[in-house]
Motif scaffolding. Structure first.
Motif, PDB file in Angstrom:
ATOM      1  N   SER A 187      13.589   3.806 -20.577  1.00  0.00           N
ATOM      2  CA  SER A 187      13.389   5.159 -19.621  1.00  0.00           C
ATOM      3  C   SER A 187      13.736   5.000 -18.275  1.00  0.00           C
ATOM      4  O   SER A 187      13.414   5.445 -17.421  1.00  0.00           O
ATOM      5  CB  SER A 187      11.509   5.304 -19.373  1.00  0.00           C
ATOM      6  OG  SER A 187      11.177   3.827 -19.351  1.00  0.00           O
ATOM      7  N   ASN A 188      14.718   4.070 -18.739  1.00  0.00           N
ATOM      8  CA  ASN A 188      15.650   3.790 -17.203  1.00  0.00           C
ATOM      9  C   ASN A 188      15.084   3.644 -15.660  1.00  0.00           C
ATOM     10  O   ASN A 188      14.782   4.201 -15.115  1.00  0.00           O
ATOM     11  CB  ASN A 188      16.602   5.563 -17.002  1.00  0.00           C
ATOM     12  CG  ASN A 188      17.386   5.194 -15.705  1.00  0.00           C
ATOM     13  OD1 ASN A 188      17.907   4.101 -15.399  1.00  0.00           O
ATOM     14  ND2 ASN A 188      17.565   6.011 -14.846  1.00  0.00           N
ATOM     15  N   PRO A 189      13.864   2.302 -16.712  1.00  0.00           N
ATOM     16  CA  PRO A 189      13.031   1.933 -15.512  1.00  0.00           C
ATOM     17  C   PRO A 189      14.333   1.381 -13.651  1.00  0.00           C
ATOM     18  O   PRO A 189      15.204   1.070 -14.024  1.00  0.00           O
ATOM     19  CB  PRO A 189      13.150   0.505 -15.570  1.00  0.00           C
ATOM     20  CG  PRO A 189      13.271   0.144 -17.074  1.00  0.00           C
ATOM     21  CD  PRO A 189      14.569   1.470 -17.531  1.00  0.00           C
ATOM     22  N   ASP A 190      13.129   1.328 -12.502  1.00  0.00           N
ATOM     23  CA  ASP A 190      13.810   1.089 -11.345  1.00  0.00           C
ATOM     24  C   ASP A 190      13.581  -0.284 -10.692  1.00  0.00           C
ATOM     25  O   ASP A 190      12.289  -0.561 -12.295  1.00  0.00           O
ATOM     26  CB  ASP A 190      12.943   1.718 -10.883  1.00  0.00           C
ATOM     27  CG  ASP A 190      11.812   2.198 -10.214  1.00  0.00           C
ATOM     28  OD1 ASP A 190      11.547   1.166 -10.711  1.00  0.00           O
ATOM     29  OD2 ASP A 190      10.838   3.063  -9.794  1.00  0.00           O
ATOM     30  N   TYR A 191      13.466  -0.581  -9.746  1.00  0.00           N
ATOM     31  CA  TYR A 191      13.736  -1.932  -9.793  1.00  0.00           C
ATOM     32  C   TYR A 191      12.005  -2.660 -10.062  1.00  0.00           C
ATOM     33  O   TYR A 191      11.547  -3.742  -9.837  1.00  0.00           O
ATOM     34  CB  TYR A 191      14.113  -2.616  -8.528  1.00  0.00           C
ATOM     35  CG  TYR A 191      13.955  -1.842  -7.588  1.00  0.00           C
ATOM     36  CD1 TYR A 191      12.641  -2.594  -6.621  1.00  0.00           C
ATOM     37  CD2 TYR A 191      14.741  -1.159  -6.797  1.00  0.00           C
ATOM     38  CE1 TYR A 191      12.418  -1.638  -5.190  1.00  0.00           C
ATOM     39  CE2 TYR A 191      14.273  -0.554  -5.082  1.00  0.00           C
ATOM     40  CZ  TYR A 191      12.545  -1.262  -4.540  1.00  0.00           C
ATOM     41  OH  TYR A 191      12.413  -0.499  -3.669  1.00  0.00           O
ATOM     42  N   ASN A 192      11.227  -1.489  -9.403  1.00  0.00           N
ATOM     43  CA  ASN A 192       9.648  -2.528  -9.478  1.00  0.00           C
ATOM     44  C   ASN A 192       9.446  -2.290 -11.289  1.00  0.00           C
ATOM     45  O   ASN A 192       8.279  -3.272 -10.969  1.00  0.00           O
ATOM     46  CB  ASN A 192       8.521  -1.506  -9.013  1.00  0.00           C
ATOM     47  CG  ASN A 192       9.127  -1.374  -6.978  1.00  0.00           C
ATOM     48  OD1 ASN A 192       8.992  -2.370  -6.607  1.00  0.00           O
ATOM     49  ND2 ASN A 192       9.111  -0.223  -6.509  1.00  0.00           N
ATOM     50  N   GLU A 193       9.759  -1.321 -11.639  1.00  0.00           N
ATOM     51  CA  GLU A 193       9.245  -1.022 -12.887  1.00  0.00           C
ATOM     52  C   GLU A 193       9.347  -2.171 -14.088  1.00  0.00           C
ATOM     53  O   GLU A 193       9.796  -2.708 -14.688  1.00  0.00           O
ATOM     54  CB  GLU A 193      10.158   0.265 -13.517  1.00  0.00           C
ATOM     55  CG  GLU A 193       9.150   1.680 -13.138  1.00  0.00           C
ATOM     56  CD  GLU A 193       9.567   2.480 -14.216  1.00  0.00           C
ATOM     57  OE1 GLU A 193       9.078   3.476 -13.761  1.00  0.00           O
ATOM     58  OE2 GLU A 193      10.785   2.737 -13.781  1.00  0.00           O
TER      59      GLU A 193
END
Length: 518
Positions: free
Chosen positions: A146-152
């Motif tokens: 799901s195209n995670p960001d750096y926090n995810e």
């Protein structure tokens, strides 16, 4: 074949025959005796899986029998059955290492539940863990895609570590294999994510970046400095998040854990880069520019981490926090550890005490060189175990226990993690090329582009340029970089060793933990 063999010792055994029969219908073999003396003699000759022991018997009490049983077999679980609920009796029984206790009159299901809890615990936990991971597998798969960001990504890695630790309880090699496969897939996607975003993070004008080595103190340590209570900042080198989870229970016995967070190590994930960045509050290129006489590149002679205290004082001055009274202690051998133990009380008068403790890094390097340590720390599970064993007996833990009853803040962090390498990649370079297995810099490097992340202009990545036309390359996932000469020897020598300097979840997403005294 019975599920387990039970010895039941009670002077009123005749009245408990129905309970004996009930356990036998459930698959247990039950041997009954009416006094402690016979029980002790029986156990000298016969192995059993568990003892049900009446506390109040004529001749020799349950507690006295318990002591003799533990002399014969320290490991056998004992369930004490008692009419007496007095606190001191319970304390004495629990102190004598009973596994459970039941209050008379007991019903058959109570006894069965106790047996299952003790004897079937590992199997039941393994089944539940496997089932729970099967349910979570899809959620993790969806998160990865799901195209995670750096926090995810930090959350995904924490969840993978959680399941890795949970799977230690499972006896399902198939599910452990599924988890390892999912972890490999996560690392593949993470390396793509870092490749795409890293230069943006280290751009000074970027306002969209995770907390990294060079901003760790500014955001995670200095805001917590409290003039009312000294802060101890412990940098335990090369500590992965799963290794923190292994030693967490030891800390939790003495300190209240307020925040269990992670941050991103800069590249290279190596001590002379990541740790200097932490203390200077700067990327390596800026450290070299501002303190040219204090920065050493890889190929230069001498220690690369000798100026951390100087860098930190400069960071405080730059942030206008030079009113903070701090001490700096580096522990690189056992003698320095003992000196820390003796000196820890003297640090309570400072606002901030920095303790850099070198052990895990030495362990990983020694493991590469020594066959006995390769055997002791052959995989992640044993690597965590040896880290825990060291910490429990370390001068660092001894020192922290000495101040655990004082009002203090404690922040534990690291400089970078490490990854177990298995995939060799061939690299050709000139004599000036560095020898690190997870990153290299030099001129005219030849490599397979898809196997590494390359920065042809190191300055873009906040890195010094040691020689004209130098470029940096970083190994991804579980790769390691070897030269063509004597290639097979080095491939075999370094395969399955823990290395750092490159890009992986284990090296880059590392712990920063905030605690206070209880």
């Amino acid at each position: 074949m019975p599920l387990a063999t039970i010895l039941w010792v009670d002077d009123e055994m005749e009245s408990l025959q129905s309970q004996k029969l009930f356990l036998e219908t459930k698959g247990y073999a039950v041997k009954t005796l009416t006094n402690g003396f016979d029980a002790i003699d029986f156990l000298k000759e016969n192995p059993v899986d568990l003892v049900l022991l009446d506390e109040s018997m004529p001749g020799i009490t349950g507690l006295e029998t318990l002591a003799k049983i533990k002399e014969i077999n320290q490991q056998v679980p004992v369930v004490m059955i008692t009419k007496n609920e007095t606190e001191n009796l319970m304390d004495e029984a629990i102190g004598s290492q009973i596994s459970d206790y039941l209050i008379k009159p007991v019903n058959p299901n109570q006894v069965l539940l106790s047996l299952k809890k003790i004897l079937d615990n590992r199997r039941l936990v393994a089944e539940k863990t496997t089932h729970a991971y099967q349910q979570q597998f899809r959620n993790l798969f969806m998160a990865l895609n799901s195209n995670p960001d750096y926090n995810e990504w930090m959350d995904i890695y924490k969840k993978l570590v959680y399941w890795e630790l949970e799977m230690e309880k499972s006896d399902s090699p198939e599910m452990q294999e599924v988890l390892q496969s999912q972890k490999q897939e996560a690392n593949t996607e993470f390396c793509k994510f870092v490749t795409k975003n890293y230069l943006k993070w280290v751009n000074p004008k970027s306002d969209e970046a995770p907390i990294m080595s060079n901003t760790l103190f500014r955001f995670k340590v200095l805001p917590h400095i409290d003039k009312e209570a000294p802060t101890f900042f412990i940098l335990l080198d090369n500590l992965r998040f799963d290794q923190w989870k292994a030693i967490q229970p030891v800390f939790a016995a003495y300190f209240r854990i307020l925040e269990e967070d992670t941050f991103y190590s800069i590249l290279p994930t190596a001590t002379q880069y990541a740790r200097n960045a932490i203390f200077a509050g700067l990327m390596p290129l800026d450290i070299e520019k501002q303190f040219p006489q204090h920065w050493k590149n890889d190929e230069e002679e001498g220690g690369k981490n000798l100026e951390e205290e100087y860098f930190f004082a400069a960071q405080l001055k730059k942030l206008r926090r030079d009113d903070i009274r701090f001490s700096y202690t580096k522990v690189a051998n056992h003698q320095a550890g003992n000196e820390l133990v003796n000196n820890i009380h003297n640090m309570l008068g400072n606002d901030l005490n920095i303790i850099v403790y070198n052990f895990v890094d030495m362990l990983s390097h020694a493991r590469t060189e020594m066959e006995v340590l390769k055997e002791l720390a052959s995989d992640e599970i044993s690597y965590r175990s040896i880290t825990l064993s060291w910490f429990e007996h370390s001068p660092l833990f001894q020192a922290l226990r000495r101040i655990a009853d004082k009002k203090i803040n404690l922040i534990l962090a690291t400089d970078h993690g490490s990854v177990r390498v298995n995939a060799p990649h061939k690299v050709i370079g000139d004599k000036q090329t560095t020898t690190n297995l997870r990153y290299k810099h030099g001129r005219n490097l030849q490599y397979e582009p898809k196997e590494v992340l390359a920065f042809r202009d190191p300055k873009e990545a906040g890195l010094p340029v040691p020689t004209v036309n130098s470029s940096y390359i970083f190994a991804k996932e579980d790769g390691y970089l070897c030269y063509p000469n004597n290639y097979n020897h080095y491939v075999n020598y370094y395969r399955n060793t823990f290395q750092h300097g490159g890009i992986s979840l284990e090296e880059m997403i590392v712990p920063v933990i905030k605690m206070v005294s209880k």
